[in-house]
Write a protein that holds these residues in place. Structure first.
Motif, PDB file in Angstrom:
ATOM      1  N   ALA A  81      73.399 -17.433  -4.565  1.00  0.00           N
ATOM      2  CA  ALA A  81      72.431 -18.501  -4.857  1.00  0.00           C
ATOM      3  C   ALA A  81      71.047 -18.248  -4.250  1.00  0.00           C
ATOM      4  CB  ALA A  81      72.977 -19.858  -4.416  1.00  0.00           C
ATOM      5  N   ALA A  82      70.697 -16.992  -4.037  1.00  0.00           N
ATOM      6  CA  ALA A  82      69.384 -16.662  -3.472  1.00  0.00           C
ATOM      7  C   ALA A  82      68.317 -16.622  -4.554  1.00  0.00           C
ATOM      8  CB  ALA A  82      69.444 -15.312  -2.770  1.00  0.00           C
ATOM      9  N   ASN A  83      67.078 -16.945  -4.173  1.00  0.00           N
ATOM     10  CA  ASN A  83      65.939 -16.831  -5.071  1.00  0.00           C
ATOM     11  C   ASN A  83      65.341 -15.445  -4.880  1.00  0.00           C
ATOM     12  OD1 ASN A  83      63.663 -17.017  -6.637  1.00  0.00           O
ATOM     13  ND2 ASN A  83      62.646 -18.555  -5.375  1.00  0.00           N
ATOM     14  N   LEU A  84      65.529 -14.576  -5.873  1.00  0.00           N
ATOM     15  CA  LEU A  84      65.060 -13.194  -5.823  1.00  0.00           C
ATOM     16  C   LEU A  84      64.008 -12.949  -6.894  1.00  0.00           C
ATOM     17  CD1 LEU A  84      68.638 -11.788  -5.319  1.00  0.00           C
ATOM     18  CD2 LEU A  84      66.836 -11.868  -3.586  1.00  0.00           C
ATOM     19  N   GLU A  85      63.297 -13.986  -7.257  1.00  0.00           N
ATOM     20  CA  GLU A  85      62.272 -13.882  -8.288  1.00  0.00           C
ATOM     21  C   GLU A  85      61.203 -12.871  -7.887  1.00  0.00           C
ATOM     22  OE1 GLU A  85      58.853 -16.600 -10.449  1.00  0.00           O
ATOM     23  OE2 GLU A  85      60.460 -17.608  -9.366  1.00  0.00           O
ATOM     24  N   SER A  86      60.938 -11.940  -8.793  1.00  0.00           N
ATOM     25  CA  SER A  86      59.919 -10.894  -8.606  1.00  0.00           C
ATOM     26  C   SER A  86      60.175 -10.010  -7.384  1.00  0.00           C
ATOM     27  CB  SER A  86      58.515 -11.509  -8.525  1.00  0.00           C
ATOM     28  OG  SER A  86      58.225 -12.203  -9.717  1.00  0.00           O
ATOM     29  N   ALA A  87      61.414  -9.946  -6.914  1.00  0.00           N
ATOM     30  CA  ALA A  87      61.756  -9.070  -5.792  1.00  0.00           C
ATOM     31  C   ALA A  87      61.880  -7.630  -6.294  1.00  0.00           C
ATOM     32  CB  ALA A  87      63.060  -9.516  -5.139  1.00  0.00           C
ATOM     33  N   ASN A  88      61.652  -6.684  -5.389  1.00  0.00           N
ATOM     34  CA  ASN A  88      61.704  -5.268  -5.732  1.00  0.00           C
ATOM     35  C   ASN A  88      62.975  -4.642  -5.162  1.00  0.00           C
ATOM     36  OD1 ASN A  88      61.269  -2.586  -6.327  1.00  0.00           O
ATOM     37  ND2 ASN A  88      59.477  -2.361  -5.031  1.00  0.00           N
ATOM     38  N   PHE A  89      63.868  -4.202  -6.058  1.00  0.00           N
ATOM     39  CA  PHE A  89      65.107  -3.535  -5.679  1.00  0.00           C
ATOM     40  C   PHE A  89      65.129  -2.097  -6.188  1.00  0.00           C
ATOM     41  CE2 PHE A  89      66.261  -8.007  -5.583  1.00  0.00           C
ATOM     42  CZ  PHE A  89      67.008  -8.096  -4.421  1.00  0.00           C
ATOM     43  N   GLU A  90      63.974  -1.513  -6.398  1.00  0.00           N
ATOM     44  CA  GLU A  90      63.909  -0.162  -6.954  1.00  0.00           C
ATOM     45  C   GLU A  90      64.635   0.837  -6.051  1.00  0.00           C
ATOM     46  OE1 GLU A  90      60.700   2.992  -8.818  1.00  0.00           O
ATOM     47  OE2 GLU A  90      60.008   1.021  -8.143  1.00  0.00           O
ATOM     48  N   GLY A  91      65.639   1.518  -6.636  1.00  0.00           N
ATOM     49  CA  GLY A  91      66.401   2.522  -5.912  1.00  0.00           C
ATOM     50  C   GLY A  91      67.328   1.974  -4.848  1.00  0.00           C
ATOM     51  N   ALA A  92      67.582   0.672  -4.849  1.00  0.00           N
ATOM     52  CA  ALA A  92      68.451   0.057  -3.834  1.00  0.00           C
ATOM     53  C   ALA A  92      69.924   0.222  -4.186  1.00  0.00           C
ATOM     54  CB  ALA A  92      68.121  -1.433  -3.694  1.00  0.00           C
ATOM     55  N   ASN A  93      70.760   0.218  -3.162  1.00  0.00           N
ATOM     56  CA  ASN A  93      72.211   0.267  -3.338  1.00  0.00           C
ATOM     57  C   ASN A  93      72.756  -1.149  -3.163  1.00  0.00           C
ATOM     58  OD1 ASN A  93      74.953   0.657  -3.316  1.00  0.00           O
ATOM     59  ND2 ASN A  93      74.996   1.811  -1.404  1.00  0.00           N
ATOM     60  N   LEU A  94      73.139  -1.774  -4.282  1.00  0.00           N
ATOM     61  CA  LEU A  94      73.709  -3.119  -4.272  1.00  0.00           C
ATOM     62  C   LEU A  94      75.199  -3.078  -4.605  1.00  0.00           C
ATOM     63  CD1 LEU A  94      70.720  -4.649  -6.161  1.00  0.00           C
ATOM     64  CD2 LEU A  94      71.592  -5.654  -4.057  1.00  0.00           C
ATOM     65  N   SER A  95      75.854  -1.957  -4.344  1.00  0.00           N
ATOM     66  CA  SER A  95      77.262  -1.837  -4.697  1.00  0.00           C
ATOM     67  C   SER A  95      78.094  -2.851  -3.912  1.00  0.00           C
ATOM     68  CB  SER A  95      77.765  -0.416  -4.454  1.00  0.00           C
ATOM     69  OG  SER A  95      77.608  -0.049  -3.109  1.00  0.00           O
ATOM     70  N   ASN A  96      79.028  -3.452  -4.638  1.00  0.00           N
ATOM     71  CA  ASN A  96      79.953  -4.450  -4.080  1.00  0.00           C
ATOM     72  C   ASN A  96      79.253  -5.661  -3.455  1.00  0.00           C
ATOM     73  OD1 ASN A  96      82.335  -2.901  -4.731  1.00  0.00           O
ATOM     74  ND2 ASN A  96      81.667  -1.515  -3.113  1.00  0.00           N
ATOM     75  N   ALA A  97      78.035  -5.942  -3.901  1.00  0.00           N
ATOM     76  CA  ALA A  97      77.296  -7.107  -3.396  1.00  0.00           C
ATOM     77  C   ALA A  97      77.736  -8.372  -4.116  1.00  0.00           C
ATOM     78  CB  ALA A  97      75.797  -6.890  -3.578  1.00  0.00           C
ATOM     79  N   THR A  98      77.562  -9.502  -3.455  1.00  0.00           N
ATOM     80  CA  THR A  98      77.819 -10.802  -4.075  1.00  0.00           C
ATOM     81  C   THR A  98      76.486 -11.347  -4.562  1.00  0.00           C
ATOM     82  OG1 THR A  98      79.695 -11.232  -2.621  1.00  0.00           O
ATOM     83  CG2 THR A  98      78.688 -13.147  -3.702  1.00  0.00           C
ATOM     84  N   LEU A  99      76.332 -11.392  -5.884  1.00  0.00           N
ATOM     85  CA  LEU A  99      75.084 -11.825  -6.502  1.00  0.00           C
ATOM     86  C   LEU A  99      75.282 -13.111  -7.285  1.00  0.00           C
ATOM     87  CD1 LEU A  99      74.081  -8.308  -7.907  1.00  0.00           C
ATOM     88  CD2 LEU A  99      73.603  -9.256  -5.643  1.00  0.00           C
TER      89      LEU A  99
END
Length: 169
Positions: A81-99
């Protein structure tokens, strides 16, 4: 950043120094892995987390609008339930994350790895997903269709085609 956040960061740094340099892991119960931090319900607009190892940290219900997570290790992180509007995740590792229930409106997920992430009810309106890897990501069918309309590229880390990982027609 808030004063509370600064105190938390310095406490974390002190813990790493005591655990790593002084070798007193058994006395104060230090773990040899990355230190998971809690940023739950924090207002962290335009924060810079680029290149950081935030494995298993929690950003539940945090406001991270326009924050920078480029090239960060976000494996196992909770962005529930996070607000990630216009956030930059370029090249990030989000494996097994709770989104789950997170809002990625206009977020940059270029070349991000989301393998195994749980993204039910996440919103990706206007997100850039060029080269992103969505292998085994649980998405709502309507969000998957939206992502397929803009999906393109191959992830440079995994070598997987973005459209294939989203099961686009």
């Amino acid at each position: 950043m808030t004063k509370r956040l600064s105190v938390r960061v310095w406490t974390s740094v002190l813990s790493v120094v005591l655990c790593g340099l002084l070798g007193i892991t058994a006395i104060i119960g230090c773990a040899p892995t990355a230190l998971a931090l809690e940023y739950n319900k924090e207002i962290l607009v335009e924060s810079d987390f680029s290149g950081r190892d935030l494995t298993d940290s929690s950003f539940t219900k945090a406001n991270l609008k326009k924050s920078n997570f480029s090239k960060a290790n976000l494996s196992g992180v909770s962005f529930f339930a996070a607000n990630l509007e216009s956030a930059n995740f370029e090249g990030a590792n989000l494996s097994n994350a709770t989104l789950d229930s997170a809002r990625f409106m206009k977020a940059n997920l270029t070349n991000a790895v989301l393998e195994g992430a749980f993204a039910a009810n996440a919103k990706f309106d206007g997100a850039i997903v060029d080269g992103a890897d969505f292998t085994d990501v649980l998405l709502r069918p309507d969000e998957q269709k939206k992502l397929c309309k803009v999906a393109k590229g191959v992830n440079p880390t995994t070598g997987r085609d973005t459209r294939d990982t989203l099961f686009c027609p």
